[in-house]
Design a protein around this motif. Sequence first.
Motif, PDB file in Angstrom:
ATOM      1  N   LEU A 252       0.659  -1.190  -0.060  1.00  0.00           N
ATOM      2  CA  LEU A 252       0.136   0.042  -0.012  1.00  0.00           C
ATOM      3  C   LEU A 252       0.912   0.992   0.142  1.00  0.00           C
ATOM      4  CD1 LEU A 252      -2.907  -0.948   2.572  1.00  0.00           C
ATOM      5  CD2 LEU A 252      -2.562  -1.451   0.367  1.00  0.00           C
ATOM      6  N   GLN A 253       2.004   1.079   0.786  1.00  0.00           N
ATOM      7  CA  GLN A 253       2.902   2.239   0.606  1.00  0.00           C
ATOM      8  C   GLN A 253       3.360   2.537  -0.802  1.00  0.00           C
ATOM      9  OE1 GLN A 253       6.444   2.708   0.190  1.00  0.00           O
ATOM     10  NE2 GLN A 253       6.365   4.861   0.568  1.00  0.00           N
ATOM     11  N   THR A 254       3.635   1.557  -1.413  1.00  0.00           N
ATOM     12  CA  THR A 254       4.038   1.929  -2.830  1.00  0.00           C
ATOM     13  C   THR A 254       2.784   2.546  -3.707  1.00  0.00           C
ATOM     14  OG1 THR A 254       5.420  -0.108  -2.800  1.00  0.00           O
ATOM     15  CG2 THR A 254       4.822   0.660  -4.863  1.00  0.00           C
ATOM     16  N   LEU A 255       1.641   2.326  -3.473  1.00  0.00           N
ATOM     17  CA  LEU A 255       0.559   2.846  -4.088  1.00  0.00           C
ATOM     18  C   LEU A 255       0.376   4.214  -3.763  1.00  0.00           C
ATOM     19  CD1 LEU A 255      -2.032  -0.079  -4.005  1.00  0.00           C
ATOM     20  CD2 LEU A 255      -0.527   0.653  -5.857  1.00  0.00           C
ATOM     21  N   VAL A 256       0.707   4.566  -2.274  1.00  0.00           N
ATOM     22  CA  VAL A 256       0.519   5.887  -1.833  1.00  0.00           C
ATOM     23  C   VAL A 256       1.632   6.716  -2.381  1.00  0.00           C
ATOM     24  CG1 VAL A 256       0.742   7.449  -0.014  1.00  0.00           C
ATOM     25  CG2 VAL A 256      -0.680   5.273   0.147  1.00  0.00           C
ATOM     26  N   GLU A 257       2.982   6.268  -2.658  1.00  0.00           N
ATOM     27  CA  GLU A 257       3.953   7.044  -3.156  1.00  0.00           C
ATOM     28  C   GLU A 257       3.584   7.412  -4.635  1.00  0.00           C
ATOM     29  OE1 GLU A 257       8.757   5.712  -4.160  1.00  0.00           O
ATOM     30  OE2 GLU A 257       7.602   4.511  -2.703  1.00  0.00           O
ATOM     31  N   ASN A 258       3.002   6.370  -5.360  1.00  0.00           N
ATOM     32  CA  ASN A 258       2.778   6.290  -6.520  1.00  0.00           C
ATOM     33  C   ASN A 258       1.820   7.641  -6.822  1.00  0.00           C
ATOM     34  OD1 ASN A 258       2.767   5.275  -9.546  1.00  0.00           O
ATOM     35  ND2 ASN A 258       0.692   5.408  -9.107  1.00  0.00           N
ATOM     36  N   ALA A 259       0.838   7.519  -5.813  1.00  0.00           N
ATOM     37  CA  ALA A 259      -0.256   8.576  -5.875  1.00  0.00           C
ATOM     38  C   ALA A 259       0.236  10.115  -5.732  1.00  0.00           C
ATOM     39  CB  ALA A 259      -1.234   8.269  -4.788  1.00  0.00           C
ATOM     40  N   GLY A 271      -3.637  18.663  -4.009  1.00  0.00           N
ATOM     41  CA  GLY A 271      -4.304  17.541  -4.115  1.00  0.00           C
ATOM     42  C   GLY A 271      -4.463  16.618  -3.090  1.00  0.00           C
ATOM     43  N   PHE A 272      -5.149  15.501  -3.054  1.00  0.00           N
ATOM     44  CA  PHE A 272      -5.611  14.849  -1.984  1.00  0.00           C
ATOM     45  C   PHE A 272      -5.169  13.172  -2.277  1.00  0.00           C
ATOM     46  CE2 PHE A 272      -9.105  13.884  -4.860  1.00  0.00           C
ATOM     47  CZ  PHE A 272      -9.480  12.566  -4.149  1.00  0.00           C
ATOM     48  N   ILE A 273      -5.079  12.682  -1.025  1.00  0.00           N
ATOM     49  CA  ILE A 273      -4.888  11.163  -0.961  1.00  0.00           C
ATOM     50  C   ILE A 273      -6.148  10.703   0.220  1.00  0.00           C
ATOM     51  CG2 ILE A 273      -3.534   9.138  -0.184  1.00  0.00           C
ATOM     52  CD1 ILE A 273      -1.200  10.817  -1.208  1.00  0.00           C
ATOM     53  N   GLU A 274      -6.925   9.561  -0.275  1.00  0.00           N
ATOM     54  CA  GLU A 274      -7.980   8.967   0.336  1.00  0.00           C
ATOM     55  C   GLU A 274      -7.588   7.619   0.780  1.00  0.00           C
ATOM     56  OE1 GLU A 274     -12.667   7.830   0.827  1.00  0.00           O
ATOM     57  OE2 GLU A 274     -11.881   9.889  -0.145  1.00  0.00           O
ATOM     58  N   ILE A 275      -7.597   7.081   2.094  1.00  0.00           N
ATOM     59  CA  ILE A 275      -7.555   5.524   2.019  1.00  0.00           C
ATOM     60  C   ILE A 275      -8.447   5.113   2.835  1.00  0.00           C
ATOM     61  CG2 ILE A 275      -5.959   3.666   3.222  1.00  0.00           C
ATOM     62  CD1 ILE A 275      -3.501   5.865   3.038  1.00  0.00           C
ATOM     63  N   LYS A 287      -9.262   0.842  -0.875  1.00  0.00           N
ATOM     64  CA  LYS A 287      -9.474   1.871  -1.805  1.00  0.00           C
ATOM     65  C   LYS A 287      -8.505   3.166  -1.678  1.00  0.00           C
ATOM     66  CE  LYS A 287     -14.123   1.745  -3.834  1.00  0.00           C
ATOM     67  NZ  LYS A 287     -15.429   2.608  -4.018  1.00  0.00           N
ATOM     68  N   ILE A 288      -7.624   3.364  -2.747  1.00  0.00           N
ATOM     69  CA  ILE A 288      -6.575   4.485  -2.347  1.00  0.00           C
ATOM     70  C   ILE A 288      -7.010   5.413  -3.356  1.00  0.00           C
ATOM     71  CG2 ILE A 288      -4.228   5.311  -2.543  1.00  0.00           C
ATOM     72  CD1 ILE A 288      -3.336   2.543  -1.523  1.00  0.00           C
ATOM     73  N   ARG A 289      -7.628   6.604  -3.177  1.00  0.00           N
ATOM     74  CA  ARG A 289      -8.209   7.620  -4.075  1.00  0.00           C
ATOM     75  C   ARG A 289      -7.397   8.866  -3.961  1.00  0.00           C
ATOM     76  NH1 ARG A 289     -12.448  10.075  -2.843  1.00  0.00           N
ATOM     77  NH2 ARG A 289     -13.330  10.349  -5.032  1.00  0.00           N
ATOM     78  N   ASN A 290      -7.197   9.410  -5.221  1.00  0.00           N
ATOM     79  CA  ASN A 290      -5.894  10.495  -5.043  1.00  0.00           C
ATOM     80  C   ASN A 290      -6.277  11.497  -6.381  1.00  0.00           C
ATOM     81  OD1 ASN A 290      -4.430   8.008  -6.408  1.00  0.00           O
ATOM     82  ND2 ASN A 290      -3.614   9.810  -7.239  1.00  0.00           N
ATOM     83  N   THR A 291      -5.804  12.580  -6.172  1.00  0.00           N
ATOM     84  CA  THR A 291      -5.839  13.586  -7.313  1.00  0.00           C
ATOM     85  C   THR A 291      -5.037  12.813  -8.626  1.00  0.00           C
ATOM     86  OG1 THR A 291      -6.076  15.321  -5.686  1.00  0.00           O
ATOM     87  CG2 THR A 291      -5.402  15.928  -7.994  1.00  0.00           C
ATOM     88  N   GLY A 292      -5.477  13.196  -9.811  1.00  0.00           N
ATOM     89  CA  GLY A 292      -4.434  12.737 -11.132  1.00  0.00           C
ATOM     90  C   GLY A 292      -4.927  12.076 -12.173  1.00  0.00           C
ATOM     91  N   GLN A 293      -4.110  11.888 -12.999  1.00  0.00           N
ATOM     92  CA  GLN A 293      -4.552  11.378 -14.352  1.00  0.00           C
ATOM     93  C   GLN A 293      -4.044  10.097 -14.629  1.00  0.00           C
ATOM     94  OE1 GLN A 293      -6.715  12.988 -16.461  1.00  0.00           O
ATOM     95  NE2 GLN A 293      -7.083  14.604 -14.970  1.00  0.00           N
ATOM     96  N   LEU A 294      -4.962   9.037 -14.836  1.00  0.00           N
ATOM     97  CA  LEU A 294      -4.343   7.671 -15.009  1.00  0.00           C
ATOM     98  C   LEU A 294      -3.255   7.412 -15.967  1.00  0.00           C
ATOM     99  CD1 LEU A 294      -4.536   4.827 -13.887  1.00  0.00           C
ATOM    100  CD2 LEU A 294      -6.276   4.305 -15.490  1.00  0.00           C
ATOM    101  N   PHE A 295      -3.281   8.511 -17.240  1.00  0.00           N
ATOM    102  CA  PHE A 295      -2.276   8.125 -18.195  1.00  0.00           C
ATOM    103  C   PHE A 295      -0.816   8.311 -17.676  1.00  0.00           C
ATOM    104  CE2 PHE A 295      -3.644  12.515 -18.558  1.00  0.00           C
ATOM    105  CZ  PHE A 295      -2.514  13.237 -18.593  1.00  0.00           C
ATOM    106  N   SER A 296      -0.720   9.186 -16.515  1.00  0.00           N
ATOM    107  CA  SER A 296       0.604   9.533 -16.339  1.00  0.00           C
ATOM    108  C   SER A 296       1.366   8.225 -15.579  1.00  0.00           C
ATOM    109  CB  SER A 296       0.507  10.662 -14.999  1.00  0.00           C
ATOM    110  OG  SER A 296      -0.174  11.741 -15.511  1.00  0.00           O
ATOM    111  N   LEU A 333     -10.577  14.255 -12.527  1.00  0.00           N
ATOM    112  CA  LEU A 333      -9.605  14.625 -11.451  1.00  0.00           C
ATOM    113  C   LEU A 333      -9.233  13.498 -10.561  1.00  0.00           C
ATOM    114  CD1 LEU A 333     -10.780  18.286 -10.658  1.00  0.00           C
ATOM    115  CD2 LEU A 333      -9.005  17.764 -12.464  1.00  0.00           C
ATOM    116  N   THR A 334      -9.528  12.362 -10.357  1.00  0.00           N
ATOM    117  CA  THR A 334      -9.353  11.379  -9.612  1.00  0.00           C
ATOM    118  C   THR A 334      -9.262  10.158 -10.137  1.00  0.00           C
ATOM    119  OG1 THR A 334     -11.000  12.605  -7.966  1.00  0.00           O
ATOM    120  CG2 THR A 334     -10.230  10.537  -7.379  1.00  0.00           C
ATOM    121  N   VAL A 335      -8.102   9.602  -9.701  1.00  0.00           N
ATOM    122  CA  VAL A 335      -7.746   8.097  -9.752  1.00  0.00           C
ATOM    123  C   VAL A 335      -7.999   7.423  -8.629  1.00  0.00           C
ATOM    124  CG1 VAL A 335      -5.732   6.628 -10.296  1.00  0.00           C
ATOM    125  CG2 VAL A 335      -6.009   8.811 -11.399  1.00  0.00           C
ATOM    126  N   CYS A 336      -8.477   5.872  -8.688  1.00  0.00           N
ATOM    127  CA  CYS A 336      -8.960   5.185  -7.624  1.00  0.00           C
ATOM    128  C   CYS A 336      -8.190   3.695  -7.910  1.00  0.00           C
ATOM    129  CB  CYS A 336     -10.405   4.942  -7.612  1.00  0.00           C
ATOM    130  SG  CYS A 336     -11.094   3.773  -6.167  1.00  0.00           S
TER     131      CYS A 336
END
Length: 360
Positions: A252-259, A271-275, A287-296, A333-336
């Motif tokens: 999960l830490q990897t996904l948060v770092e990625n977010a 931006g935000f991160i929600e766990i 669920k890890i939700r965060n501000t962002g665009q998936l293509f990135s 605006l949100t990736v999940c």
Amino acid sequence: MDKNRLYWFFQVVGWTLYFCNEIFVYTIEYGYENQLILNAFANIVIAILLTHAFRFIVKKYNWISHPLSQLAIRVLVGIFVMTDILVALNLPLDAKYTGQLLTDTPILAIEYFINLAKPLLVWVLIYLFYHYSEEKGQKEIEGLKLKSSIKETESKILKAQMNPHFMFNALNSIRALVIEDPTKAQQGITQLSNILRSSLIADRRTTISLKEELRTIEDYLALEKVRYEERLQTKWVVDADTLGIQVPPMMLQTLVENAIKHGVQKAIGWGFIEINTSLVDNKLYIKIRNTGQLFSTESDSESGGFGLKNTAQRLDILYGNEASFKIYQENSLTVCAEITIPEKNNDYKNSTLANAELKG
């Protein structure tokens, strides 16, 4: 009783019962004589020796590994040789009872041969079936051990590949703190120490409790919060019943770092991160939700692409089809990212992390 003793038990009892039956048949036909006991004893000893020799040859030369046609030829030759030896023994022993009959009608020797070949054929078929089943079971066990070993190795490799990038980001956060605020830098060092301790523990364990994983994420986000200040908003919605469930360490830490790298860092303004964690039908949903665009994060050349593949691989290695991972664009605006893991060892409940909402 071990397998070797069981083998000899069935050898002695099986052949004894068979030739006792022969004594009974001869007694009805010709009347009882003590010689019948001696004849039966000689047959029991020879039958045991012959079949044991056959077993030794099958195992030594691994007949089971040969194609069926070659195995059949070897078996038939073996039965023919063993029967011939028994016939050669019994012709003089039974001369008093069947000698004259065989002299008058020599073709009956074929029936004599067939009667002695039957128990040998039954013995060989039973033994080959048992030996084949035993070898197949052993190969399956060895295959499972090998597969488990490979998966364990793959899991360790994936964790080893993940940790260096994580440590690099954490050190960058502390470097910024040292210049701006020494007091906070000290706090950052403590948090990094906690993360390092968790990382060392993770390298020796296949899974850890969700509670431990969330503590590592808290320390990581605290470091990143100093870097991004008001640009980083965090929210926690954690079900207490999920805290004892085992999860792959640092996943999960990897996904948060990625977010943070591909979401918050690139966001305009903040931006935000929600766990979010929950337990439904004996499965852990994260669920890890965060501000962002998936293509990135789609390119394998970026750490984000590797991190996502890493997550999918580790879940597959540990849980197979019981776990799942997907990431998608929830809105513009949100990736999940969603992870499903089977519930195991739910020992930690009612933590202060449960249902907490942290906003900075």
